[in-house]
Design a protein around this motif. Structure first.
Motif, PDB file in Angstrom:
ATOM      1  N   ILE A   6       0.434  13.034 -32.094  1.00  0.00           N
ATOM      2  CA  ILE A   6       0.937  13.905 -33.154  1.00  0.00           C
ATOM      3  C   ILE A   6      -0.268  14.413 -33.926  1.00  0.00           C
ATOM      4  CG2 ILE A   6       2.433  14.118 -35.157  1.00  0.00           C
ATOM      5  CD1 ILE A   6       4.050  11.760 -34.111  1.00  0.00           C
ATOM      6  N   SER A   7      -0.568  15.692 -33.780  1.00  0.00           N
ATOM      7  CA  SER A   7      -1.748  16.279 -34.415  1.00  0.00           C
ATOM      8  C   SER A   7      -1.478  16.614 -35.869  1.00  0.00           C
ATOM      9  CB  SER A   7      -2.180  17.542 -33.670  1.00  0.00           C
ATOM     10  OG  SER A   7      -2.549  17.224 -32.340  1.00  0.00           O
ATOM     11  N   GLU A 325      -4.977   4.975 -33.781  1.00  0.00           N
ATOM     12  CA  GLU A 325      -4.683   4.108 -32.635  1.00  0.00           C
ATOM     13  C   GLU A 325      -3.242   4.280 -32.162  1.00  0.00           C
ATOM     14  OE1 GLU A 325      -5.634   0.169 -33.897  1.00  0.00           O
ATOM     15  OE2 GLU A 325      -7.805   0.512 -33.884  1.00  0.00           O
ATOM     16  N   GLU A 326      -2.369   4.713 -33.065  1.00  0.00           N
ATOM     17  CA  GLU A 326      -0.969   4.968 -32.728  1.00  0.00           C
ATOM     18  C   GLU A 326      -0.733   6.420 -32.306  1.00  0.00           C
ATOM     19  OE1 GLU A 326       1.512   2.847 -32.545  1.00  0.00           O
ATOM     20  OE2 GLU A 326       0.307   1.123 -33.148  1.00  0.00           O
ATOM     21  N   SER A 369       5.340  23.379 -36.078  1.00  0.00           N
ATOM     22  CA  SER A 369       6.119  22.992 -34.888  1.00  0.00           C
ATOM     23  C   SER A 369       6.472  21.509 -34.885  1.00  0.00           C
ATOM     24  CB  SER A 369       5.322  23.325 -33.620  1.00  0.00           C
ATOM     25  OG  SER A 369       4.039  22.702 -33.659  1.00  0.00           O
ATOM     26  N   LEU A 370       6.154  20.804 -35.966  1.00  0.00           N
ATOM     27  CA  LEU A 370       6.458  19.375 -36.061  1.00  0.00           C
ATOM     28  C   LEU A 370       7.956  19.152 -35.938  1.00  0.00           C
ATOM     29  CD1 LEU A 370       4.808  16.719 -36.763  1.00  0.00           C
ATOM     30  CD2 LEU A 370       5.589  17.069 -39.114  1.00  0.00           C
ATOM     31  N   THR A 371       8.356  18.160 -35.128  1.00  0.00           N
ATOM     32  CA  THR A 371       9.781  17.902 -34.916  1.00  0.00           C
ATOM     33  C   THR A 371      10.268  16.774 -35.822  1.00  0.00           C
ATOM     34  OG1 THR A 371       9.439  16.237 -33.188  1.00  0.00           O
ATOM     35  CG2 THR A 371       9.515  18.549 -32.494  1.00  0.00           C
ATOM     36  N   GLU A 372      11.584  16.702 -35.975  1.00  0.00           N
ATOM     37  CA  GLU A 372      12.164  15.620 -36.771  1.00  0.00           C
ATOM     38  C   GLU A 372      11.838  14.260 -36.164  1.00  0.00           C
ATOM     39  OE1 GLU A 372      16.450  14.364 -38.802  1.00  0.00           O
ATOM     40  OE2 GLU A 372      16.271  16.201 -37.603  1.00  0.00           O
ATOM     41  N   GLU A 373      11.841  14.180 -34.834  1.00  0.00           N
ATOM     42  CA  GLU A 373      11.521  12.918 -34.163  1.00  0.00           C
ATOM     43  C   GLU A 373      10.086  12.491 -34.464  1.00  0.00           C
ATOM     44  OE1 GLU A 373      12.926  15.563 -32.751  1.00  0.00           O
ATOM     45  OE2 GLU A 373      14.961  14.771 -32.499  1.00  0.00           O
ATOM     46  N   GLU A 374       9.179  13.453 -34.525  1.00  0.00           N
ATOM     47  CA  GLU A 374       7.788  13.114 -34.836  1.00  0.00           C
ATOM     48  C   GLU A 374       7.638  12.626 -36.273  1.00  0.00           C
ATOM     49  OE1 GLU A 374       5.203  15.999 -31.878  1.00  0.00           O
ATOM     50  OE2 GLU A 374       6.194  16.900 -33.618  1.00  0.00           O
ATOM     51  N   ILE A 375       8.364  13.249 -37.187  1.00  0.00           N
ATOM     52  CA  ILE A 375       8.320  12.799 -38.577  1.00  0.00           C
ATOM     53  C   ILE A 375       8.848  11.376 -38.689  1.00  0.00           C
ATOM     54  CG2 ILE A 375       9.225  13.198 -40.912  1.00  0.00           C
ATOM     55  CD1 ILE A 375       9.281  16.202 -40.179  1.00  0.00           C
TER      56      ILE A 375
END
Length: 387
Positions: A6-7, A325-326, A369-375
């Protein structure tokens, strides 16, 4: 380590960019002339409600030109924030002037209370010129940075500028689309409230041209001169005659073609930034973590960056490493300008808040473009590390 990274902030080029760039290439106009340059200028000017916008090579180039147009001369002084990216201050050195490094308020932007106090207590105002009592330098301008898309207190800052005859240069490089919704500037955009405003289209900004900038000026004659200076001050384009020292600062037609497509998406990008900011806030609250840093009331911010304040006892840099690291990219606030080697000997004034924020704020992933799942994943990892 997770396979999907996730950038922090990546460009979103899913509009008509390829179509417009292909069209620009097909015309043969790939350099600093071509119809897309003027179209991009017109699109930005129309969006922010300015009579004209002048495209340039970068936000830094735009600030350099703005300082020249503001009449800043060698050995003058310019009031600047210490909490900002160094590109906001370097142009002061380009013109041979001296920055006076100032503190921020709780918006992370220039503190107008300390700004006024400096002008009153450290300077003398006579015959329309503000001078530092100790150095004797004339103070010509203020550079205001709308940090992370948060609107600075332009009502108070412009009031100080009027009383002490200072030109105001808005570094709105992170704040395209931020505007006041209440008060005397209701409906007015960042970048249009001072004498000059500068936007950036670097790869991590809310819209991008890969690299590029835009200059807004309050006076039409300043816009005309900005266009002149950014094209090598060419007074006769046929015989290549030049009437002053100019700069190779124009945007290319190919970059502008990308910009035209990006401008078509800007409001959608701002909506995405606001929606994701609100998602973060809800999830952070649900798991008992600190809320993201707020944006100024009475404004619609583009919410370019999402800043998470950390407890003083927490090692922010260690946390950044753990998140990396994650597979989660984060970023601190910049090193303060007065702590940087090129500015170690420059004047500072009452810097307190900026030093505290420097060590306690972490910026979270915030791409349009960040998704809800990434948040959800970012918050879950944070909860596991600091909850």
């Amino acid at each position: 380590m997770p396979t999907e990274r996730i950038s922090l902030s990546v460009p979103n080029v899913q509009g008509r960019e390829i179509e417009y760039v292909t069209d620009a290439l097909s015309t043969g106009w790939v350099s600093t002339a071509g119809s897309y340059v003027s179209s991009f200028e017109e699109s930005v000017a129309r969006f922010v409600g300015a009579p004209r916008a002048v495209a340039c090579q970068s936000g830094t180039a735009g600030l350099h030109i703005a300082l020249l147009l503001a009449g800043v001369q060698p050995d003058d002084a310019v009031l600047v924030p210490t909490l900002t990216f160094i590109a906001a201050v370097n142009p002061v050195k380009y013109v041979g002037a001296h920055p006076v490094l100032m503190d921020c308020d709780d918006s992370l932007c220039l503190d107008p209370v300390k700004l006024e106090r400096y002008c009153k207590e450290e300077c003398a105002f006579s015959e329309g010129v503000l001078r530092n009592r100790e150095t004797g330098r004339a103070i010509k301008a203020i550079v205001v940075v709308h940090v992370f898309g948060n609107m600075a207190d332009m009502v108070a800052i412009n009031d100080v500028a009027r009383r002490f005859n200072l030109r105001v240069i808005e570094d709105a490089t992170e704040a395209l689309g931020t505007k006041y919704t209440e008060g005397p500037y209701a409906g007015r955009f960042a970048g249009t409230l001072g004498d000059f405003g500068v936007f950036s289209f670097n790869g991590n900004k809310i819209i991008t041209t890969g690299g590029g900038g835009m200059i807004i000026a309050r006076r039409s004659e300043d816009s005309d001169r900005a266009a002149h200076l950014t094209t090598q001050a060419k007074s006769d384009s046929v015989r290549y005659e030049h009437d002053e020292v100019g700069y190779n600062y124009r945007l290319t037609n190919v970059q502008a073609a990308i910009g035209v497509a990006q401008m078509e998406c800007l409001e959608r990008f701002i909506d995405a930034k606001n929606d994701n900011y609100n998602r973060y806030q809800t999830l952070l609250r649900q798991v008992g973590l600190p809320a993201l840093w707020p944006f100024r009331g009475g404004t619609r911010s583009n919410k370019w960056f999402y800043s998470l304040p950390l407890p003083e006892e927490l090692d922010r840099d260690r946390l950044m490493g753990q998140l990396a690291e994650e597979g989660i990219q984060t970023r601190p606030i910049w090193g303060l300008i007065h702590e940087q080697a090129p500015y170690a000997d420059d004047e500072t004034y009452a810097i307190e808040q900026a030093s505290r924020f420097r060590s306690s704020i972490l910026n979270l992933p915030c791409s349009t473009s960040l998704t809800e799942e990434e948040i959800v994943r970012v918050v879950e990892v944070l909860k596991g590390l600091i909850g």
